[in-house]
Design a protein around this motif. Structure first.
Motif, PDB file in Angstrom:
ATOM      1  N   ASP A  98     -12.848   5.047  17.202  1.00 17.99           N
ATOM      2  CA  ASP A  98     -13.866   5.920  16.633  1.00 17.99           C
ATOM      3  C   ASP A  98     -12.947   7.303  16.435  1.00 17.99           C
ATOM      4  N   ILE A  99     -11.792   7.608  16.409  1.00 13.39           N
ATOM      5  CA  ILE A  99     -11.088   8.673  16.148  1.00 13.39           C
ATOM      6  C   ILE A  99     -10.974   9.026  14.563  1.00 13.39           C
ATOM      7  N   LYS A 138     -15.638   9.316  19.529  1.00 12.38           N
ATOM      8  CA  LYS A 138     -14.576   8.784  20.223  1.00 12.38           C
ATOM      9  C   LYS A 138     -15.170   8.540  21.868  1.00 12.38           C
TER      10      LYS A 138
END
Length: 164
Positions: A98-99, A138
């Motif tokens: 999720d970065i 993230k």
């Protein structure tokens, strides 16, 4: 004199064993539960549990579900309320999937910033609402987990955009 007793755990890495190349740590966790039961029977209940990073291995929601179940058992064994569990994230509590690009650019900027400016920069980023803060996705699964224990980190001006 008042004495406080805390159980301190760190780097418990739930989910590490899913890759097949790391040993399963359930035996250690089971022993820790038993040791804590023995200590409670010998010296009394603990006042709380401190979890200082790396609760899980790769920031996945399902890893936090298993970790939460185990921490609830630990709280029962040491004789403290679940609201006396305090957690802070470690580097493994981040879901690197999720970065996004914006987050990566901010990371690079922070790494190259002068030390005397980091606090101001982080404070400024922290003021962004949840939906506008590229550093938070993230940590979504961690924040959901941490909220279970009242340990989410919410900016003063937080405007909820979704329910965790």
């Amino acid at each position: 004199m008042i004495r406080y007793r805390y159980v301190h755990v760190s780097d418990i890495h739930f989910g590490q064993e899913r890759h097949g190349d790391k040993p399963i740590h359930d035996d250690v966790r089971i022993e820790l539960l038993q040791d804590c039961t023995n200590l409670r029977n010998t010296i009394g209940s603990a006042d709380g549990i401190l979890v200082t990073g790396d609760v899980v291995y790769s920031g996945k929601r399902e890893q936090y579900q298993i970790a939460g179940s185990w921490l609830d058992q630990l709280a029962e064994r040491v004789g403290c309320d679940k609201t006396s569990i305090f957690v802070i994230p470690g580097n493994h509590d981040v879901n690197v999937v999720d970065i996004g690009t914006t987050c990566r650019l901010i990371h690079e900027s922070l790494r190259s910033s002068p030390l005397d400016q980091l606090d101001d920069t982080l404070q400024s980023i922290g003021q962004d609402a949840d939906i506008g803060n590229p550093l938070l996705p993230k940590l979504a699964a961690y924040r959901e987990f941490a909220e279970r224990y009242g340990c989410d980190f919410i900016p003063d001006n937080y405007q909820p955009t979704r329910v965790y």
